[in-house]
Design an enzyme around this catalytic site. Structure first.
Site, PDB file in Angstrom:
ATOM      1  N   ASP A  94      -4.800 -10.987  -7.358  1.00 16.42           N
ATOM      2  CA  ASP A  94      -4.790  -9.991  -6.277  1.00 16.42           C
ATOM      3  C   ASP A  94      -4.062 -10.609  -5.081  1.00 16.42           C
ATOM      4  OD1 ASP A  94      -6.498  -8.733  -8.068  1.00 16.42           O
ATOM      5  OD2 ASP A  94      -7.965  -8.154  -6.549  1.00 16.42           O
ATOM      6  N   LYS A 156      -3.995  -1.945  -4.376  1.00 21.85           N
ATOM      7  CA  LYS A 156      -5.385  -2.167  -3.962  1.00 21.85           C
ATOM      8  C   LYS A 156      -5.517  -1.891  -2.471  1.00 21.85           C
ATOM      9  CE  LYS A 156      -8.729  -6.001  -3.587  1.00 21.85           C
ATOM     10  NZ  LYS A 156      -8.996  -7.412  -3.932  1.00 21.85           N
ATOM     11  N   LYS A 185      -6.989   0.192  -7.242  1.00 21.30           N
ATOM     12  CA  LYS A 185      -8.237  -0.541  -7.019  1.00 21.30           C
ATOM     13  C   LYS A 185      -8.726  -0.259  -5.606  1.00 21.30           C
ATOM     14  CE  LYS A 185     -10.306  -5.174  -6.802  1.00 21.30           C
ATOM     15  NZ  LYS A 185     -10.149  -6.612  -7.114  1.00 21.30           N
TER      16      LYS A 185
END
Length: 226
Positions: A94, A156, A185
């Protein structure tokens, strides 16, 4: 909420502990719970990746964060962090984009950085944190295009370390504007099973949270106390 509905939510969860003071016993609890409840992954600091990967021995995906939480380190340093994390056993990355590039309108630079990090990931999953609480709606829409073109696997919402976390509106915008091959996400501030379910309904296929398992544990404890 029925047990099978809870299980469906848990399958989307990146069970997360990213505090700067996290100890190995605390990380181990996260890993144990993530394996027990069959979450998508455990998301932990990069310094714990090798030990965690050895501990779970392939029974759980290990996720870590790159350029976290501010995102304004150089692309070269983020690429190095990514390669190091993968070498240590990370399954998912991430990364945080450089928000100064967003505010300067340098979207080509953001796209190129993501491409470099995706290459460093090899065949591993890359999620791109855009920190929605710092963006205008127009900037978020532009970044949906950037992430789509870059070849990343997920967009995300948040680090959870800024001024706000995921909102339903953020995810609605993402679902409308990202490409068909980019997943979403939602992360930061997901505090109830009902909210988790709503984020999934709106289009999120991953949830970054430390609270969902705590909630399920508390519910089980209350049921067992009767």
């Amino acid at each position: 909420m029925k047990n099978d509905e809870k299980e469906d939510i848990l399958k989307t969860v990146d069970h997360t502990l990213l505090t700067t003071t996290a100890t190995w016993p605390e990380i181990k609890v996260i890993l144990d719970d993530a394996m027990y409840y069959h979450t998508a992954s455990a998301c932990i600091p990069a310094s714990y990746v090798k030990k965690a990967a050895d501990y779970v021995s392939g029974k759980l995906a290990i996720c870590t964060v790159i350029g976290f939480p501010n995102g304004y380190s150089t692309s070269a340093s983020k690429v190095f962090e990514t390669k190091d994390a993968i070498a240590n056993g990370a399954d998912e990355i991430d990364m945080v984009i450089n928000l100064t590039d967003v505010k300067n309108g340098h979207f080509d630079a953001i796209e190129e950085e993501i491409r470099q990090i995706k290459a460093a990931c090899q065949n591993h999953i890359l999620k791109v944190i855009v920190e929605t609480c710092q963006l205008s709606e127009e900037e978020l829409i532009e970044l949906c295009g950037v992430v789509t073109r870059s070849g990343a696997d997920f967009i995300k919402t948040s680090t959870g370390f800024s001024t706000g976390g995921a909102t339903f509106k953020d995810v609605e915008i993402m679902a409308k504007h990202v490409g068909k091959d980019v997943k979403i996400k939602a992360a930061g501030g997901i505090s109830s099973l009902e909210d988790a379910e709503k984020f999934i309904e709106l289009g999120a296929s991953r949830l970054g949270t430390s609270r969902i398992i705590k909630l399920i544990k508390n519910e089980a404890a209350e049921e067992n106390s009767y």
